[in-house]
Scaffold this motif. Structure first.
Motif, PDB file in Angstrom:
ATOM      1  N   SER A  17       0.660  -1.200  -0.080  1.00 32.37           N
ATOM      2  CA  SER A  17       0.043   0.051  -0.078  1.00 32.37           C
ATOM      3  C   SER A  17       0.968   1.185   0.045  1.00 32.37           C
ATOM      4  CB  SER A  17      -1.013  -0.116   1.369  1.00 32.37           C
ATOM      5  OG  SER A  17      -0.244  -0.057   2.259  1.00 32.37           O
ATOM      6  N   GLY A  18       0.545   2.298  -0.609  1.00 30.58           N
ATOM      7  CA  GLY A  18       1.067   3.420  -0.520  1.00 30.58           C
ATOM      8  C   GLY A  18      -0.084   4.761  -0.961  1.00 30.58           C
ATOM      9  N   ARG A  19       0.583   6.111  -0.705  1.00 32.68           N
ATOM     10  CA  ARG A  19      -0.295   7.008  -1.119  1.00 32.68           C
ATOM     11  C   ARG A  19      -0.172   7.351  -2.702  1.00 32.68           C
ATOM     12  NH1 ARG A  19       2.286  10.834   3.101  1.00 32.68           N
ATOM     13  NH2 ARG A  19       4.033  10.251   1.977  1.00 32.68           N
ATOM     14  N   GLN A  20       0.827   6.978  -3.267  1.00 35.02           N
ATOM     15  CA  GLN A  20       0.740   7.371  -4.861  1.00 35.02           C
ATOM     16  C   GLN A  20      -0.111   6.336  -5.450  1.00 35.02           C
ATOM     17  OE1 GLN A  20       3.386   6.978  -2.622  1.00 35.02           O
ATOM     18  NE2 GLN A  20       3.772   9.168  -2.588  1.00 35.02           N
ATOM     19  N   PRO A  21      -0.984   6.819  -6.517  1.00 32.03           N
ATOM     20  CA  PRO A  21      -1.861   5.941  -7.172  1.00 32.03           C
ATOM     21  C   PRO A  21      -1.160   5.069  -8.126  1.00 32.03           C
ATOM     22  CG  PRO A  21      -1.887   8.050  -8.103  1.00 32.03           C
ATOM     23  CD  PRO A  21      -1.077   8.127  -6.756  1.00 32.03           C
ATOM     24  N   ARG A  22       0.172   5.322  -8.549  1.00 35.58           N
ATOM     25  CA  ARG A  22       0.939   4.739  -9.490  1.00 35.58           C
ATOM     26  C   ARG A  22       2.202   4.339  -8.600  1.00 35.58           C
ATOM     27  NH1 ARG A  22       0.229   5.682 -15.532  1.00 35.58           N
ATOM     28  NH2 ARG A  22       2.114   4.395 -15.587  1.00 35.58           N
ATOM     29  N   GLN A  23       2.893   3.206  -8.797  1.00 34.10           N
ATOM     30  CA  GLN A  23       3.845   2.627  -8.071  1.00 34.10           C
ATOM     31  C   GLN A  23       4.941   1.893  -9.164  1.00 34.10           C
ATOM     32  OE1 GLN A  23       3.059   0.402  -4.667  1.00 34.10           O
ATOM     33  NE2 GLN A  23       1.567   1.806  -3.940  1.00 34.10           N
ATOM     34  N   ILE A  24       6.175   1.755  -8.912  1.00 28.44           N
ATOM     35  CA  ILE A  24       7.035   1.249  -9.553  1.00 28.44           C
ATOM     36  C   ILE A  24       7.901   0.221  -8.637  1.00 28.44           C
ATOM     37  CG2 ILE A  24       9.390   0.843 -10.871  1.00 28.44           C
ATOM     38  CD1 ILE A  24       8.437   3.512 -12.043  1.00 28.44           C
ATOM     39  N   TRP A  25       7.813  -1.268  -8.565  1.00 24.35           N
ATOM     40  CA  TRP A  25       8.118  -2.296  -7.948  1.00 24.35           C
ATOM     41  C   TRP A  25       9.494  -2.775  -8.652  1.00 24.35           C
ATOM     42  CZ3 TRP A  25       3.182  -5.068  -7.411  1.00 24.35           C
ATOM     43  CH2 TRP A  25       2.114  -4.436  -6.594  1.00 24.35           C
ATOM     44  N   ILE A  26      10.482  -2.959  -7.693  1.00 20.50           N
ATOM     45  CA  ILE A  26      11.754  -3.429  -8.334  1.00 20.50           C
ATOM     46  C   ILE A  26      12.176  -4.723  -7.588  1.00 20.50           C
ATOM     47  CG2 ILE A  26      14.088  -3.268  -8.652  1.00 20.50           C
ATOM     48  CD1 ILE A  26      13.493  -0.304  -9.246  1.00 20.50           C
ATOM     49  N   GLY A  27      12.230  -5.942  -8.143  1.00 27.61           N
ATOM     50  CA  GLY A  27      12.515  -7.349  -7.205  1.00 27.61           C
ATOM     51  C   GLY A  27      13.419  -7.877  -8.188  1.00 27.61           C
ATOM     52  N   ILE A  58       4.693 -11.413  -7.311  1.00 25.17           N
ATOM     53  CA  ILE A  58       3.909 -12.415  -7.813  1.00 25.17           C
ATOM     54  C   ILE A  58       2.712 -12.405  -7.139  1.00 25.17           C
ATOM     55  CG2 ILE A  58       3.488 -14.691  -8.824  1.00 25.17           C
ATOM     56  CD1 ILE A  58       6.430 -14.787  -9.084  1.00 25.17           C
ATOM     57  N   ALA A  59       2.726 -12.686  -5.818  1.00 29.85           N
ATOM     58  CA  ALA A  59       1.451 -12.649  -5.128  1.00 29.85           C
ATOM     59  C   ALA A  59       0.744 -11.694  -5.212  1.00 29.85           C
ATOM     60  CB  ALA A  59       1.833 -13.091  -3.705  1.00 29.85           C
ATOM     61  N   SER A  60       1.241 -10.329  -5.223  1.00 30.35           N
ATOM     62  CA  SER A  60       0.599  -8.824  -5.136  1.00 30.35           C
ATOM     63  C   SER A  60       0.100  -8.732  -6.736  1.00 30.35           C
ATOM     64  CB  SER A  60       1.544  -7.784  -5.124  1.00 30.35           C
ATOM     65  OG  SER A  60       0.860  -6.529  -4.779  1.00 30.35           O
ATOM     66  N   MET A  61       0.688  -9.091  -7.782  1.00 32.56           N
ATOM     67  CA  MET A  61      -0.068  -8.947  -9.093  1.00 32.56           C
ATOM     68  C   MET A  61      -1.284  -9.964  -9.393  1.00 32.56           C
ATOM     69  SD  MET A  61       1.572  -6.371 -10.676  1.00 32.56           S
ATOM     70  CE  MET A  61       0.953  -6.700 -12.330  1.00 32.56           C
ATOM     71  N   LYS A  62      -1.081 -11.253  -8.759  1.00 31.12           N
ATOM     72  CA  LYS A  62      -2.235 -12.148  -8.800  1.00 31.12           C
ATOM     73  C   LYS A  62      -3.625 -11.624  -7.993  1.00 31.12           C
ATOM     74  CE  LYS A  62       0.183 -16.135  -9.595  1.00 31.12           C
ATOM     75  NZ  LYS A  62       0.812 -17.501  -9.013  1.00 31.12           N
ATOM     76  N   TYR A  63      -3.265 -11.001  -6.830  1.00 28.21           N
ATOM     77  CA  TYR A  63      -4.259 -10.188  -5.900  1.00 28.21           C
ATOM     78  C   TYR A  63      -4.819  -9.007  -6.738  1.00 28.21           C
ATOM     79  CZ  TYR A  63      -6.149  -7.211  -2.269  1.00 28.21           C
ATOM     80  OH  TYR A  63      -7.035  -6.493  -1.494  1.00 28.21           O
ATOM     81  N   LEU A  64      -3.900  -8.106  -7.433  1.00 28.82           N
ATOM     82  CA  LEU A  64      -4.336  -7.014  -8.036  1.00 28.82           C
ATOM     83  C   LEU A  64      -5.350  -7.633  -9.197  1.00 28.82           C
ATOM     84  CD1 LEU A  64      -1.378  -4.708  -7.680  1.00 28.82           C
ATOM     85  CD2 LEU A  64      -3.588  -4.415  -6.591  1.00 28.82           C
ATOM     86  N   ALA A  65      -4.870  -8.686  -9.924  1.00 27.62           N
ATOM     87  CA  ALA A  65      -5.466  -9.024 -11.226  1.00 27.62           C
ATOM     88  C   ALA A  65      -7.096  -9.385 -10.847  1.00 27.62           C
ATOM     89  CB  ALA A  65      -4.948 -10.485 -11.628  1.00 27.62           C
ATOM     90  N   LEU A  99       3.503  -6.135 -14.781  1.00 31.80           N
ATOM     91  CA  LEU A  99       4.812  -6.593 -14.152  1.00 31.80           C
ATOM     92  C   LEU A  99       5.994  -6.906 -15.077  1.00 31.80           C
ATOM     93  CD1 LEU A  99       6.450  -7.806 -11.691  1.00 31.80           C
ATOM     94  CD2 LEU A  99       5.240  -9.848 -12.005  1.00 31.80           C
ATOM     95  N   ILE A 100       7.033  -6.366 -15.166  1.00 30.54           N
ATOM     96  CA  ILE A 100       8.102  -6.509 -16.129  1.00 30.54           C
ATOM     97  C   ILE A 100       9.066  -7.247 -15.355  1.00 30.54           C
ATOM     98  CG2 ILE A 100       9.575  -5.464 -17.541  1.00 30.54           C
ATOM     99  CD1 ILE A 100       7.713  -2.876 -17.943  1.00 30.54           C
ATOM    100  N   TYR A 101       9.441  -8.335 -15.956  1.00 24.47           N
ATOM    101  CA  TYR A 101      10.568  -9.159 -15.098  1.00 24.47           C
ATOM    102  C   TYR A 101      11.592  -9.654 -16.280  1.00 24.47           C
ATOM    103  CZ  TYR A 101      12.960 -12.811 -12.262  1.00 24.47           C
ATOM    104  OH  TYR A 101      13.580 -13.374 -11.333  1.00 24.47           O
ATOM    105  N   SER A 102      12.685  -9.546 -16.247  1.00 24.07           N
ATOM    106  CA  SER A 102      13.490  -9.864 -17.317  1.00 24.07           C
ATOM    107  C   SER A 102      14.770 -11.021 -17.013  1.00 24.07           C
ATOM    108  CB  SER A 102      14.424  -8.631 -17.781  1.00 24.07           C
ATOM    109  OG  SER A 102      15.337  -9.184 -18.730  1.00 24.07           O
ATOM    110  N   ILE A 103      14.749 -12.086 -17.754  1.00 26.74           N
ATOM    111  CA  ILE A 103      15.825 -13.102 -17.680  1.00 26.74           C
ATOM    112  C   ILE A 103      15.974 -13.483 -19.074  1.00 26.74           C
ATOM    113  CG2 ILE A 103      14.981 -14.034 -15.341  1.00 26.74           C
ATOM    114  CD1 ILE A 103      13.700 -16.203 -16.891  1.00 26.74           C
ATOM    115  N   PRO A 104      17.319 -13.948 -19.410  1.00 29.15           N
ATOM    116  CA  PRO A 104      17.750 -14.579 -20.774  1.00 29.15           C
ATOM    117  C   PRO A 104      16.726 -15.541 -21.152  1.00 29.15           C
ATOM    118  CG  PRO A 104      19.557 -14.442 -19.184  1.00 29.15           C
ATOM    119  CD  PRO A 104      18.398 -14.142 -18.355  1.00 29.15           C
ATOM    120  N   PRO A 105      16.168 -15.393 -22.441  1.00 28.68           N
ATOM    121  CA  PRO A 105      15.104 -16.403 -22.663  1.00 28.68           C
ATOM    122  C   PRO A 105      15.570 -17.816 -22.513  1.00 28.68           C
ATOM    123  CG  PRO A 105      15.812 -14.877 -24.494  1.00 28.68           C
ATOM    124  CD  PRO A 105      16.564 -14.440 -23.298  1.00 28.68           C
ATOM    125  N   ARG A 106      16.694 -18.154 -22.970  1.00 30.45           N
ATOM    126  CA  ARG A 106      17.083 -19.462 -23.086  1.00 30.45           C
ATOM    127  C   ARG A 106      17.213 -20.249 -21.491  1.00 30.45           C
ATOM    128  NH1 ARG A 106      21.492 -16.537 -22.378  1.00 30.45           N
ATOM    129  NH2 ARG A 106      23.361 -17.180 -21.488  1.00 30.45           N
TER     130      ARG A 106
END
Length: 148
Positions: free
Chosen positions: A98-108, A117-124, A132-139
């Motif tokens: 939770s936060g006062r800002q209507p938009r947030q950027i989360w970094i994990g 992941i749990a929060s995105m499933k809750y918000l969905a 949610l943007i998460y980057s790993i090498p595709p291979r």
């Protein structure tokens, strides 16, 4: 509290196992960012894992995304079986989105993505756009067939 493993998925490229546990009516629910202690082998005792699912009282299940980081977590893919009984204790913690800002950027990073992941499933479950943007090498993220 008693639980039963209902599914297991493996992601060998990132050394991660994802398990879903069906819990009994004693589990009162949880919030995104909380964790639980899970015991699947009594000699190993309880281990804390972040809950990677949103609570749905109709489904009564918890998901955990666990990275191989030591002796015990490195054995989980061979040890855990669908239908296996486990004990679950919790939820604990108060990692809060939770936060006062209507938009947030989360970094994990790495396995630290689990509470997000749990929060995105809750918000969905609520209307609105979420990203949610998460980057790993595709291979790396090659999925192994489910054990169930």
């Amino acid at each position: 509290m008693k639980g039963v493993i209902k599914s297991i998925d493996s992601y060998p490229g990132v050394k991660v196992v994802e398990g879903c546990i069906q819990v009994d009516s004693g589990w009162k629910g949880h919030s995104p960012g909380q964790f639980a202690f899970v015991t699947s082998k009594s000699i190993e005792g309880a281990h804390p894992y972040t809950i990677a699912s949103a609570w749905n009282p109709d489904e009564r299940s918890l998901s955990f995304v666990i990275k191989e980081l030591g002796d015990w977590t490195g054995q989980l893919q061979q040890w855990l079986k669908v239908g296996m009984s486990v004990s679950v204790e919790g939820p604990y913690g108060c990692f809060d989105f939770s936060g006062r800002q209507p938009r947030q950027i989360w970094i994990g990073a790495g396995i630290g993505i689990t509470p997000f992941i749990a929060s995105m499933k809750y918000l969905a479950q609520a209307p609105g756009r979420r990203k949610l943007i998460y980057s790993i090498p595709p291979r790396i993220m090659m999925r192994k067939p489910s054990k169930n």
